[in-house]
Design a protein around this motif. Structure first.
Motif, PDB file in Angstrom:
ATOM      1  N   ALA A  96       0.840  -1.206   0.000  1.00 57.42           N
ATOM      2  CA  ALA A  96       0.000   0.000   0.000  1.00 57.42           C
ATOM      3  C   ALA A  96       0.877   1.259   0.000  1.00 57.42           C
ATOM      4  O   ALA A  96       0.578   2.233  -0.704  1.00 57.42           O
ATOM      5  CB  ALA A  96      -0.938  -0.001   1.202  1.00 57.42           C
ATOM      6  N   ASN A  97       1.973   1.225   0.739  1.00 57.29           N
ATOM      7  CA  ASN A  97       2.892   2.379   0.781  1.00 57.29           C
ATOM      8  C   ASN A  97       3.607   2.596  -0.545  1.00 57.29           C
ATOM      9  O   ASN A  97       4.176   3.663  -0.770  1.00 57.29           O
ATOM     10  CB  ASN A  97       3.933   2.190   1.885  1.00 57.29           C
ATOM     11  N   HIS A  98       3.600   1.594  -1.425  1.00 64.94           N
ATOM     12  CA  HIS A  98       4.258   1.708  -2.728  1.00 64.94           C
ATOM     13  C   HIS A  98       3.254   1.759  -3.877  1.00 64.94           C
ATOM     14  O   HIS A  98       3.588   1.446  -5.022  1.00 64.94           O
ATOM     15  CB  HIS A  98       5.256   0.560  -2.923  1.00 64.94           C
ATOM     16  N   GLY A  99       2.012   2.148  -3.563  1.00 62.24           N
ATOM     17  CA  GLY A  99       1.018   2.410  -4.600  1.00 62.24           C
ATOM     18  C   GLY A  99       0.180   1.232  -5.050  1.00 62.24           C
ATOM     19  O   GLY A  99      -0.600   1.345  -5.984  1.00 62.24           O
ATOM     20  N   TRP A 100       0.304   0.081  -4.414  1.00 64.35           N
ATOM     21  CA  TRP A 100      -0.480  -1.093  -4.779  1.00 64.35           C
ATOM     22  C   TRP A 100      -1.829  -1.053  -4.067  1.00 64.35           C
ATOM     23  O   TRP A 100      -1.925  -0.618  -2.922  1.00 64.35           O
ATOM     24  CB  TRP A 100       0.248  -2.374  -4.391  1.00 64.35           C
ATOM     25  N   THR A 101      -2.881  -1.536  -4.708  1.00 61.12           N
ATOM     26  CA  THR A 101      -4.216  -1.610  -4.136  1.00 61.12           C
ATOM     27  C   THR A 101      -4.578  -3.075  -3.922  1.00 61.12           C
ATOM     28  O   THR A 101      -4.503  -3.875  -4.856  1.00 61.12           O
ATOM     29  CB  THR A 101      -5.249  -0.964  -5.076  1.00 61.12           C
ATOM     30  N   LEU A 102      -4.980  -3.414  -2.696  1.00 66.99           N
ATOM     31  CA  LEU A 102      -5.398  -4.780  -2.396  1.00 66.99           C
ATOM     32  C   LEU A 102      -6.758  -5.027  -3.038  1.00 66.99           C
ATOM     33  O   LEU A 102      -7.710  -4.287  -2.807  1.00 66.99           O
ATOM     34  CB  LEU A 102      -5.489  -4.983  -0.880  1.00 66.99           C
ATOM     35  N   ARG A 103      -6.859  -6.070  -3.866  1.00 64.56           N
ATOM     36  CA  ARG A 103      -8.097  -6.392  -4.580  1.00 64.56           C
ATOM     37  C   ARG A 103      -8.793  -7.620  -4.020  1.00 64.56           C
ATOM     38  O   ARG A 103     -10.006  -7.744  -4.146  1.00 64.56           O
ATOM     39  CB  ARG A 103      -7.825  -6.600  -6.074  1.00 64.56           C
ATOM     40  N   SER A 104      -8.045  -8.542  -3.427  1.00 66.03           N
ATOM     41  CA  SER A 104      -8.660  -9.753  -2.897  1.00 66.03           C
ATOM     42  C   SER A 104      -7.757 -10.346  -1.830  1.00 66.03           C
ATOM     43  O   SER A 104      -6.532 -10.186  -1.881  1.00 66.03           O
ATOM     44  CB  SER A 104      -8.879 -10.763  -4.030  1.00 66.03           C
ATOM     45  N   LEU A 105      -8.379 -11.035  -0.875  1.00 65.38           N
ATOM     46  CA  LEU A 105      -7.628 -11.625   0.225  1.00 65.38           C
ATOM     47  C   LEU A 105      -8.320 -12.911   0.651  1.00 65.38           C
ATOM     48  O   LEU A 105      -9.549 -12.958   0.778  1.00 65.38           O
ATOM     49  CB  LEU A 105      -7.585 -10.643   1.400  1.00 65.38           C
ATOM     50  N   LEU A 106      -7.544 -13.955   0.850  1.00 67.67           N
ATOM     51  CA  LEU A 106      -8.045 -15.228   1.344  1.00 67.67           C
ATOM     52  C   LEU A 106      -7.096 -15.702   2.427  1.00 67.67           C
ATOM     53  O   LEU A 106      -5.895 -15.851   2.185  1.00 67.67           O
ATOM     54  CB  LEU A 106      -8.100 -16.269   0.212  1.00 67.67           C
ATOM     55  N   ARG A 107      -7.613 -15.917   3.635  1.00 71.83           N
ATOM     56  CA  ARG A 107      -6.787 -16.369   4.756  1.00 71.83           C
ATOM     57  C   ARG A 107      -7.148 -17.814   5.063  1.00 71.83           C
ATOM     58  O   ARG A 107      -8.272 -18.121   5.440  1.00 71.83           O
ATOM     59  CB  ARG A 107      -7.025 -15.474   5.976  1.00 71.83           C
ATOM     60  N   MET A 113      -3.117 -13.062  -1.355  1.00 69.69           N
ATOM     61  CA  MET A 113      -3.447 -11.648  -1.490  1.00 69.69           C
ATOM     62  C   MET A 113      -3.208 -11.258  -2.943  1.00 69.69           C
ATOM     63  O   MET A 113      -2.187 -11.615  -3.516  1.00 69.69           O
ATOM     64  CB  MET A 113      -2.581 -10.787  -0.571  1.00 69.69           C
ATOM     65  N   ILE A 114      -4.146 -10.526  -3.523  1.00 67.56           N
ATOM     66  CA  ILE A 114      -4.009 -10.064  -4.903  1.00 67.56           C
ATOM     67  C   ILE A 114      -4.031  -8.537  -4.891  1.00 67.56           C
ATOM     68  O   ILE A 114      -4.953  -7.929  -4.346  1.00 67.56           O
ATOM     69  CB  ILE A 114      -5.124 -10.632  -5.802  1.00 67.56           C
ATOM     70  N   PHE A 115      -2.995  -7.943  -5.502  1.00 66.28           N
ATOM     71  CA  PHE A 115      -2.848  -6.498  -5.560  1.00 66.28           C
ATOM     72  C   PHE A 115      -2.856  -6.040  -7.014  1.00 66.28           C
ATOM     73  O   PHE A 115      -2.505  -6.808  -7.909  1.00 66.28           O
ATOM     74  CB  PHE A 115      -1.516  -6.064  -4.924  1.00 66.28           C
ATOM     75  N   GLU A 116      -3.191  -4.773  -7.208  1.00 68.29           N
ATOM     76  CA  GLU A 116      -3.185  -4.185  -8.547  1.00 68.29           C
ATOM     77  C   GLU A 116      -2.489  -2.822  -8.481  1.00 68.29           C
ATOM     78  O   GLU A 116      -2.648  -2.083  -7.507  1.00 68.29           O
ATOM     79  CB  GLU A 116      -4.626  -4.012  -9.027  1.00 68.29           C
TER      80      GLU A 116
END
Length: 165
Positions: A96-107, A113-116
């Motif tokens: 997140a601090n480097h401009g990525w957006t979390l799109r999906s998460l499965l624990r 974790m999927i980022f865009e």
């Protein structure tokens, strides 16, 4: 008793009692040695995806290529003695601090974790092992359009070119 026997006995007692002292509080031998990432990080193949210092790269599993658009893509694998939830939180914060957006998460046993970010997607898979935690980072160019019709049987990972049949 002779003097030498007394000295030997005294020396043995000193050694025995010296071995019983400790350098601090006693540690629970059954407690987990797995820690949370402490805040330091490094950048490996992807200059905008930080990796905690507690993780070490498994270089034999690193594959790097470039998409036709020039985007750096590939896969890296890391191992380390860290807690899964702490690693997930750390990676979410770092990206997140480097401009990525979390799109999906499965624990789960195998967490995902999927980022865009702009024209790229990052897939982070974290698996808890018996002794180590494994993290796999896959970065790929994002496909254009809402619902791409890609024939995966004829799609090449090296450059996204169609293979001749």
């Amino acid at each position: 008793m002779t003097r030498s026997l007394k000295l030997l006995l005294l020396g043995t007692l000193v050694v025995l009692f010296a071995g019983c002292t400790s350098d601090g509080p006693l540690r629970n031998p059954f407690a987990s040695n797995i820690a949370a990432p402490t805040g330091g990080h490094f950048f490996s193949e992807f200059e905008d995806i930080p990796v905690p210092n507690e993780m070490r790269e498994i270089s034999s599993d690193t594959i790097i290529t470039f998409a036709p658009s020039g985007v750096k893509c590939g896969m890296q694998r890391f191992k380390g003695r860290v807690e899964v939830v702490s690693l997930m939180n750390t990676m979410r914060r770092y990206l997140a601090n480097h401009g990525w957006t979390l799109r999906s998460l499965l624990r789960a046993q195998r967490s995902i974790m999927i980022f865009e970010k702009h024209d790229r997607m990052a897939f982070i898979e974290i698996t808890e092992g018996l002794l180590d935690t494994e993290m796999r980072i896959v970065v790929s160019a994002r496909l254009e359009g809402d619902s791409p019709a890609v024939d995966v049987r004829s799609y090449s990972a090296a450059g996204g070119q169609r293979l001749s049949r």
